[in-house]
Structures are given as C-alpha cells and as structure tokens.
Design a protein around this motif. Sequence first.
Motif, PDB file in Angstrom:
ATOM      1  N   PHE A 132       0.840  -1.204   0.000  1.00 12.44           N
ATOM      2  CA  PHE A 132       0.000   0.000   0.000  1.00 12.44           C
ATOM      3  C   PHE A 132       0.879   1.259   0.000  1.00 12.44           C
ATOM      4  O   PHE A 132       0.597   2.215  -0.704  1.00 12.44           O
ATOM      5  N   HIS A 133       1.975   1.253   0.756  1.00 16.17           N
ATOM      6  CA  HIS A 133       2.826   2.431   0.899  1.00 16.17           C
ATOM      7  C   HIS A 133       3.489   2.806  -0.426  1.00 16.17           C
ATOM      8  O   HIS A 133       3.491   3.978  -0.828  1.00 16.17           O
ATOM      9  N   TYR A 134       4.056   1.818  -1.130  1.00 15.14           N
ATOM     10  CA  TYR A 134       4.820   2.115  -2.349  1.00 15.14           C
ATOM     11  C   TYR A 134       3.932   2.258  -3.576  1.00 15.14           C
ATOM     12  O   TYR A 134       4.248   3.021  -4.487  1.00 15.14           O
ATOM     13  N   ARG A 136       3.229  12.309  -3.876  1.00 14.78           N
ATOM     14  CA  ARG A 136       3.934  13.083  -4.911  1.00 14.78           C
ATOM     15  C   ARG A 136       2.956  13.965  -5.687  1.00 14.78           C
ATOM     16  O   ARG A 136       3.261  15.106  -6.033  1.00 14.78           O
ATOM     17  N   TRP A 137       1.760  13.433  -5.950  1.00 13.57           N
ATOM     18  CA  TRP A 137       0.733  14.208  -6.673  1.00 13.57           C
ATOM     19  C   TRP A 137       0.316  15.433  -5.862  1.00 13.57           C
ATOM     20  O   TRP A 137       0.199  16.536  -6.394  1.00 13.57           O
ATOM     21  N   PHE A 138       0.070  15.246  -4.557  1.00  9.83           N
ATOM     22  CA  PHE A 138      -0.300  16.363  -3.690  1.00  9.83           C
ATOM     23  C   PHE A 138       0.829  17.387  -3.617  1.00  9.83           C
ATOM     24  O   PHE A 138       0.593  18.605  -3.666  1.00  9.83           O
ATOM     25  N   LEU A 162       0.629  21.285  -4.784  1.00  8.13           N
ATOM     26  CA  LEU A 162       0.925  22.374  -3.849  1.00  8.13           C
ATOM     27  C   LEU A 162       1.990  23.320  -4.416  1.00  8.13           C
ATOM     28  O   LEU A 162       1.890  24.550  -4.273  1.00  8.13           O
ATOM     29  N   ARG A 163       3.026  22.742  -5.068  1.00  8.34           N
ATOM     30  CA  ARG A 163       4.061  23.599  -5.678  1.00  8.34           C
ATOM     31  C   ARG A 163       3.474  24.444  -6.799  1.00  8.34           C
ATOM     32  O   ARG A 163       3.818  25.616  -6.968  1.00  8.34           O
TER      33      ARG A 163
END
Length: 574
Positions: free
Chosen positions: A547-549, A557-559, A563-564
């Motif tokens: 689930f983590h990877y 990474r998408w979030f 945000l950037r």
Amino acid sequence: MLSRFMSGSVRNLEREYNCTVRLLDDTEYTCTIQRDAKGQYLFDLICHHLNLLEKDYFGIRYVDPDKQRHWLEFTKSIAKQLKSQPPFTMCLRVKFYPPDPASLKEEITRYLVFLQLKRDLYHGRLLCKTSDAAMLAAYILQAEIGDYDPGKHPEGYSSKFQFFPKHSERLERRIAEIHKTELIGQTPETSERNFLQKAQMLETYGVDPHPCKDVSGNPAFLAFTPFGFVVLQGNRRVHFLKWNEVTKLKFEGKTFHVYANQKEDKKIILTYFAPTPEACKHLWKCGVENQAFYKLEKSSQVRTVSSSNLFFKGSRFRYSGRVAKEVMEQSAKIKREPPEIHRAGLVPSRSCPSITHGPRLSSVPRTRRRAVHISIMEGLESLRDSAHSTPVRSVSHGESLMPRSRSQAADAGDGMAVISDEAYSPSDSVLPTPVAEHGMELAVARQINGAPCSIEEERESEVGTPTQGEGGDFGADSRSAKEGGGKDSALSEVEQVNKFVLSVLRLLLVTIGLLFVLLLLLIILTESDLDIAFLSDIRQTPEFEQFHYEYFCPLRRWFACKLRWVGGLLINDK
C-alpha cells in the motif's frame, strides 16, 4: 475566633438542607440531609422511619420547576436532580406494584400498598365494574370503621366517604348493604388483604397512566403494569403486550416507540406522541425500569439502555435496584416480629374530601413518626402528586367549586356497569387533566368533576386520571379535538421530516470525523518515526508495504506537485 466560628457555622448550614416527604397516609416526614446526599440515603431514612423492609416496591416522586414529574434516582445527588431551591418536597408512592400484593410477607407492606390502591381508586386510576366497586369500597369501610353499629352509623353514613371520582346514590346504598351484612367480624388486616386480592384481579391494577396521542392524533394512555405494557383508549384496553414480548423501548423528542414480537414471530411497532420531550423521556425511563424489574431474573442481567439505535445520539439509562424475583426471594427470608401498625380513628383526610358533606371522614392511619401535622387548609403549593407525568394546568377558584353531578337513572346491571351512572371522561376527577402548553387537550368538552374544596386542597390532591364511564370513552374526543386532529397530524409529519434531516446531518458529520481520524492515523503510520511496537509491526507487514509504495507514495507526490503549482501561481500573481 468568633468570626471563624460564625463563618464555619454558615458554611455547615449551606451544606445542609431540609427535605419533606409526604407519606401515603398524608403525614409528612421532615429531615435535614447533606447537600451532596444521594437519593438512596433519603429513601433509607424513610424506610427505617416506617420500619419497612420490603422497600423495593416503593419510590420517591418529585416535581421539577417546569411541573414535570419524576422518580428520584437513588444513585444520584438529590440537589442535582430537583434543580429547585430548598426546602425540597417529595412524595412516597408505590413505584412497582407487587404482582400478588396479598401474598406480601409483612402486614406493613400490604398496608402501604392498600393505601396506594385506595388513592388509585379515588383518583380514577383503578377502573372496575359497579359490583366490584361496591365490594372494594365496603372493604375500605370495614378496615377503617369496623363492624356496622346502628348507634354510630346513621342512615346514609357511607355517603360521607368519597371512594371514587363519581358514584351514584344507588352505589352508596349497595356499599352500606355489603358492609352491614357480608363483612361482619373482619379485622382491618383481613379486610385489607381481601381488598388487595380483589384489586389485583382488575385489568387496570398497577396502571400509572401517561397521557399521549397515537399517530392519528387520538388521545391514549400508556402504562406499565406488573404483567406488561398497556394502551388504554376509548374506554377499553386496545393493546396489551406481555413483558417477554416487548423487545425494545425507544424515544426521540416527543415520539415514543415500543417494539415487540408476538406469536408466530409477528413483529409490531407502536408509536405514540407525548405532550413534551421531558414527558416522553420520563415515559421511556419508567418503561425501562418496569421492564427490568418484572422481566429479568437477576439484577446482574441489567444493562445500560440507549434511547436510540445510533451510539452518538440519544439518552442512556440504567435501572439500579433489585428485580421482582430477587425481592420476593429476599422477602421470604424475613424473620422478625411483625411491626406494630397504628390505625387511628376517624380523622379528616386531605386527599379525599367529601363532595357533598364537607371534609370526608376517613380513618387515615397515623404511624409513629416525627410527622409535621398540616391542617386541611394548608398545602404543599409546589406539589401535586399524580399518576400523570405531564405539566399541570392551574385552575381558577370557580373551577374548583363545580359541584358533583348525579344521574337519576338507575344502574343497568352489573354486567358492564361502571362506577358512574353517567358517561364521563377518563380525566374527570378532583382536578382537571394536565395539558401541554401548546394546548394538547387529553379530555376535551367534558365537564370537570370538581370537588368543593379550596385551592390549597386541590394543590395537595393528586391530578385526576383515567376513569371508566358507562358509554363514555377512555380519553374520548370532542368535536373540536377531531377538527384539530388534521393539524396535529400535519405538524407531526413536519417534525418527523425535520428529525430525519437532523439525523442524516449527524450521521454525515460523524462519518467525516471518522474519516479524518483515519487519515491522521494513516499519516502517523507512514510518515512518523515513532518507535512503538504495534506501529512497527504494522509497517513490516507485506500488505502495508505494498500500500505504501503503490498507492500512498504516488498520492503524496501528486499532492506535493499540486501544492508547488499553487504556490508558483500565488508568487507570480504578486
């Protein structure tokens, strides 16, 4: 030193308060108790005062500042429950009627139950045929004045006693006839036992009626008896559910639900509407306590009950006390000399005044107690002990002076005959029926059967409750009540829609809250370096690593990218 002593005395006085409990024989027990004292302490004081061991059948009733009646909870502080300013005034009453009152172990217990049933008979809570009414009243006469004596009891002596809310001259003659001929030689104890055996056989034995309305807006009275749940309506019992058939009791706002399983797995749900949310909650708590007392085998089986199916809403309540089976087993172990019962001679009674002959003469017993004697004209202005559980309507002096009406028609026989010769409402009694502030009339367009007593006497009397009338309805509607039925039904539908919307909103808020908590837990599991055993074990499982990877890292990474991007837009705008 003197100032310290005075300040200490004032603080001690502030921690104590006076408490007055009106007993079943209309005497009063007054004591001083600590402010943090619980209900059990006061109840034990009264039972010790009465020399009463079989005390589980009794309870203490009080009225809050909003005129809502309650049973005192023994596990909670008295001051916190009453909410009013001391001194406090309450009443001792039978809370759980014995399934077989005549077989109670001690005479003192039977005597107190006898006094309660005599009150029920007078206030119209104990309904019966004319033949049964005459027999019950004759037993009371025999217990209180003894054998008939022509020198002491002139013609019409039975009319000086008011046994029922209404009765006819013919019934008075029948009462005197039975007393003169059939009960000679009976001791007070024997007469009281016979009275209990007779009363126990009536359908309304143990009924403590709560006024409500059904889904059609028709008045009804709900009650919990030693044998089950009862609905009285239209001069008859329309529903009776044994305690082993009742599965659940619920309430929400002013709506009360009874869930039951009858024969052949037939499930039914009865819904009624109380006058106020407070009255509905009191009704629910009474039902929970009665169901636990009569249905369970052991007090260890008692569980905390919620008024709703959803854990995040509703009230929670737990019956605290022994159940009926345990009480009877404990009573069988009583081995002591029977306590002496002092039955006094003829004295005025405030609770049952005569309607046509001035104050009713009644042999109200006076046991040995530190009683505060109050004259007939002095009253407890804040308390009207009654079977009703709704706010009490105040009455004018004119209403209190309405005379008793008598019908000149003869009784039609004992088959389905009733106490009164004329039809009248269940609420016809010494006082008008309690109504809610929004005008919920439980007995409309009926003549109030008022007694010619003072306002103070009315305040000390119990509020009138259901009484069976010949050809009359137990909670019969008048034309105006029927016209208002449609409005009440429409209002109830709107209230139900509002309650449903509120329930959905609560459920949505709770769901969002749970998701937020789960999100926080997930972040702690994946991002924190907390060295906790169970967190390390979860992180090392193959499922969590997958689930983590495969899911969490791409999502993170998408979030971060979004945000950037948003941050870059804000910087460029500046």
